[in-house]
Design an enzyme around this catalytic site. Structure first.
Site, PDB file in Angstrom:
ATOM      1  N   ILE A  85      15.430  -1.965   5.349  1.00  0.00           N
ATOM      2  CA  ILE A  85      16.690  -1.605   4.696  1.00  0.00           C
ATOM      3  C   ILE A  85      16.562  -0.234   4.062  1.00  0.00           C
ATOM      4  O   ILE A  85      15.651   0.018   3.274  1.00  0.00           O
ATOM      5  CB  ILE A  85      17.087  -2.676   3.659  1.00  0.00           C
ATOM      6  CG1 ILE A  85      17.327  -4.010   4.394  1.00  0.00           C
ATOM      7  CG2 ILE A  85      18.330  -2.236   2.880  1.00  0.00           C
ATOM      8  CD1 ILE A  85      17.878  -5.115   3.575  1.00  0.00           C
ATOM      9  N   ALA A 130      13.877   2.688   0.340  1.00  0.00           N
ATOM     10  CA  ALA A 130      13.933   1.751   1.464  1.00  0.00           C
ATOM     11  C   ALA A 130      12.907   0.648   1.241  1.00  0.00           C
ATOM     12  O   ALA A 130      12.059   0.750   0.353  1.00  0.00           O
ATOM     13  CB  ALA A 130      13.609   2.475   2.764  1.00  0.00           C
ATOM     14  N   LYS A 131      12.979  -0.378   2.021  1.00  0.00           N
ATOM     15  CA  LYS A 131      11.917  -1.392   2.024  1.00  0.00           C
ATOM     16  C   LYS A 131      11.946  -2.111   3.353  1.00  0.00           C
ATOM     17  O   LYS A 131      12.996  -2.202   3.993  1.00  0.00           O
ATOM     18  CB  LYS A 131      12.152  -2.422   0.903  1.00  0.00           C
ATOM     19  CG  LYS A 131      10.894  -3.166   0.518  1.00  0.00           C
ATOM     20  CD  LYS A 131      10.055  -2.303  -0.383  1.00  0.00           C
ATOM     21  CE  LYS A 131       8.841  -2.992  -0.914  1.00  0.00           C
ATOM     22  NZ  LYS A 131       8.293  -2.246  -2.060  1.00  0.00           N
ATOM     23  N   GLY A 132      10.790  -2.612   3.751  1.00  0.00           N
ATOM     24  CA  GLY A 132      10.714  -3.389   4.975  1.00  0.00           C
ATOM     25  C   GLY A 132       9.927  -4.652   4.724  1.00  0.00           C
ATOM     26  O   GLY A 132       9.151  -4.737   3.763  1.00  0.00           O
ATOM     27  N   ASP A 171       2.647  -2.387   1.101  1.00  0.00           N
ATOM     28  CA  ASP A 171       3.205  -3.224   0.045  1.00  0.00           C
ATOM     29  C   ASP A 171       2.421  -4.550   0.096  1.00  0.00           C
ATOM     30  O   ASP A 171       1.273  -4.541   0.552  1.00  0.00           O
ATOM     31  CB  ASP A 171       4.721  -3.400   0.263  1.00  0.00           C
ATOM     32  CG  ASP A 171       5.437  -3.887  -0.986  1.00  0.00           C
ATOM     33  OD1 ASP A 171       5.624  -3.084  -1.914  1.00  0.00           O
ATOM     34  OD2 ASP A 171       5.804  -5.072  -1.060  1.00  0.00           O
TER      35      ASP A 171
END
Ligand code: GLU
Length: 442
Positions: A85, A130-132, A171
Site C-alpha cells: 500500500i 508505504a507498507k507491504g 520489517d
C-alpha cells in the site's frame, strides 16, 4: 470544525461511511486503521485541517493485493496473499517495510502505510509512506521457499517499485537477506543493478553502516532525551523493560544498557525473563543467538509477556507488535516513560488512560523513526555512489532524532497535547503544506 455532537463534521460525509474497514483484525478488538485515524482526527482538528484535505489524507493513494504462488519443497503449490500500500507520496517516493506474518491484513498494512507517511514527515525525510506484507508463517518455511516467495512478490509489485517511486525495507520477520533478493529481482528485470530500490540491504551490496542498529539507536536516543526532560537519572537507578527481542528490541536493550540504564526484563514471543537487579544484556543476546529463544535462559525469573508490561520500571519499550497496551492493562502500567519501538503498540483507548496517569509516551512515529532515517541515508548513499563511515551515519541520526524529539515536545507544550498528538500535528502539517503547494491535479 465540530458538529453539535462534538464529532468532526467531515466524518459525517458519505465518503467516510463508504470506506469503513470491513472487520476487526486485531488483539484488543481495535481495528489498526481506525486506531490510527482516531489520533489523526484529533490532530487534524487541532490544526483546523480543511475538510477536502482531510478526505485526501484519510485515503491510501494505491492499494495492491497480489496472489503469490510458491512451489513448496514438498512439491505442492501454495498461494500466498501479498499487499503493498502506497499511502501518500506527496513528499517523495513511498517508503516503508515489508513484513511476513500471520497477522497481516489489508487494514493492518493500511495503518502501517499511513504511519510510515507520518513517521517520515515527523523526522522531515523527503519520503512518502508505504507498507507491504505477506500473510505467511516464515518459521515454517525453508530458505528456498522464502526466496521464491520474496522474488514472486517483488515481481508482482514490480510496477510500483523503484528508487523514485516506492522503496521497501525490512520489517517484522524480514531482514537483509530478503532485501538482497528484492534488489536482485528488480535489477534482473531492469537489466541493470539498481541498489536504491530497497534499503536495509547487506553492506556489501549498497547497504549502509549503522542501518541494522538504527531503529534501536533511535529508541535509545529519544528515551535518553525524555529522561533528561523529566530530570530522571541516566544510571542503574533507571530500570528498563523491553518487550520484543528482534532487531528493534534487542538493540534497544543493548544500547540502553551501554548508556548506563538497568535492563530488568526482556521478552520474545515465547515469554519473558526478569531480574529486578538487572540482566546481563550481552549474555542474553549471546544466548538468543545460539538458542533462538529466551525460553531456555536460566539466569533470571520467567514472566509472561502480559506480566512483563506491568512490571515495576521507569522506562517501558514495547518493541514487538501492535495493540499490546490496551484499555485492559494500561491502568496497571508502572513505567514513567513508554518509548514505542514497535509500530502501533498502544491502542487509541489506552492512550487516554496513559495520559491520565501522567505517563510520557514517546509515540511510535517518532520513537522508532531511526530505522527509516538511516534507510534514507542508505538511499542517498546508493544514489550518490559514495558511502559514509559509521560515525557519520550515527552523528547524523543523533541530530535528526534529537531535533525531532524537541520539535514534537515543543508542539506538545504549545498546544497542551500529548507527545503522540503533537507528533501527528507536526507530520500532518508538513504533508498538508506540500499538498497545498502542489495543488490539485485534475
Ligand atoms: N520497517 C521499518 C519501520 O517501520 C523501516 C522502514 C524503512 O526503513 O523504510 O519504520
Amino acid at each position: 470544525m465540530t458538529s453539535a455532537q462534538g464529532k468532526p463534521e467531515w466524518r459525517e460525509t458519505s465518503e467516510y461511511r463508504v470506506i469503513r474497514p470491513e472487520r476487526d483484525t486485531h488483539l484488543g478488538g481495535e481495528n489498526p486503521f481506525e486506531s490510527m485515524m482516531a489520533r489523526f482526527d484529533v490532530a487534524a482538528q487541532k490544526l483546523n485541517l480543511e475538510p477536502g484535505l482531510y478526505s485526501v489524507l484519510r485515503h491510501p493513494e494505491k492499494q495492491i493485493i497480489v496472489a503469490c504462488p510458491v512451489l513448496r519443497d514438498s512439491g505442492q503449490v501454495e498461494v500466498f496473499t501479498g499487499y503493498r500500500i502506497l499511502y501518500n507520496t506527496a513528499r517523495g517516493p513511498a517508503k516503508g517495510g515489508i513484513r511476513f506474518d500471520m497477522g497481516v491484513t489489508l487494514d493492518e498494512v493500511k495503518a502501517l502505510a499511513a504511519w510510515m507517511t507520518w513517521k517520515c514527515a515527523v523526522v522531515n525525510l523527503p519520503f512518502g509512506g508505504a507498507k507491504g506484507g505477506i500473510l505467511c508463517d516464515p518459521s515454517t518455511m525453508s530458505m528456498v521457499e522464502l526466496e521464491r516467495l520474496t522474488r514472486r512478490y517483488t515481481s508482482a509489485i514490480m510496477d510500483t517499485l523503484g528508487p523514485d517511486s516506492d522503496v521497501p525495507a525490512p520489517d517484522v520477520n524480514t531482514n537483509e537477506r530478503m532485501m538482497a533478493w528484492i534488489m536482485d529481482t528488480y535489477s534482473m528485470q531492469k537489466r541493470h543493478t539498481v541498489t536504491a530500490v530497497v534499503t536495509g540491504k547487506p553492506i556489501e551490496m549498497g547497504g549502509s553502516l549503522g542501518r541494522r542498529e538504527a531503529t534501536g539507536r533511535g529508541v535509545m536516543i529519544v528515551s535518553r532525551e525524555a529522561l533528561k526532560r523529566l530530570n530522571m537519572p541516566i544510571s542503574k537507578q533507571t530500570r528498563v523493560v523491553v518487550q520484543g527481542f528482534g532487531n528493534v528490541g534487542s538493540i534497544s536493550a543493548e544500547l540502553m544498557s551501554n548508556l548506563g540504564l538497568n535492563i530488568v526484563a526482556v521478552s520474545d514471543k515465547d515469554g519473558g525473563i526478569y531480574n529486578p537487579r538487572g540482566l546481563d544484556v550481552n549474555d542474553v543476546i549471546e544466548h538468543v543467538k545460539k538458542e533462538k529463544t529466551l525460553k531456555t535462559y536460566l539466569n533470571a525469573d520467567k514472566v509472561t509477556n502480559k506480566e512483563l508490561l506491568t512490571l515495576e520500571c521507569e522506562v517501558l519499550v514495547p518493541a514487538a507488535l501492535e495493540n499490546v497496551i490496551t484499555e485492559e492493562n494500561a491502568g496497571q502500567i508502572k513505567a514513567k516513560i513508554i518509548a514505542e519501538g514497535a509500530n502501533g503498540p498502544t491502542s487509541a483507548t489506552a492512550d487516554r488512560i496513559l495520559q491520565d496517569k501522567g505517563i510520557l509516551v514517546i509515540p511510535d512515529i517518532l520513537a522508532n523513526a531511526g530505522g527509516v532515517t538511516v534507510s534514507y541515508f542508505e538511499w542517498v548513499q546508493d544514489r550518490g555512489g559514495y558511502f559514509w563511515d559509521e560515525d557519520t551515519v550515527n552523528q547524523r541520526l543523533e541530530r535528526i532524532m534529537v531535533e525531532s524529539f524537541n520539535e514534537v515536545a515543543g508542539m506538545a507544550a504549545r498546544n497542551g497535547v500529548s507527545m503522540r498528538i503533537a507528533a501527528y500535528m507536526v507530520a500532518i502539517d508538513r504533508v498538508a503544506k506540500v499538498h497545498r503547494l502542489r495543488g490539485m491535479y485534475a
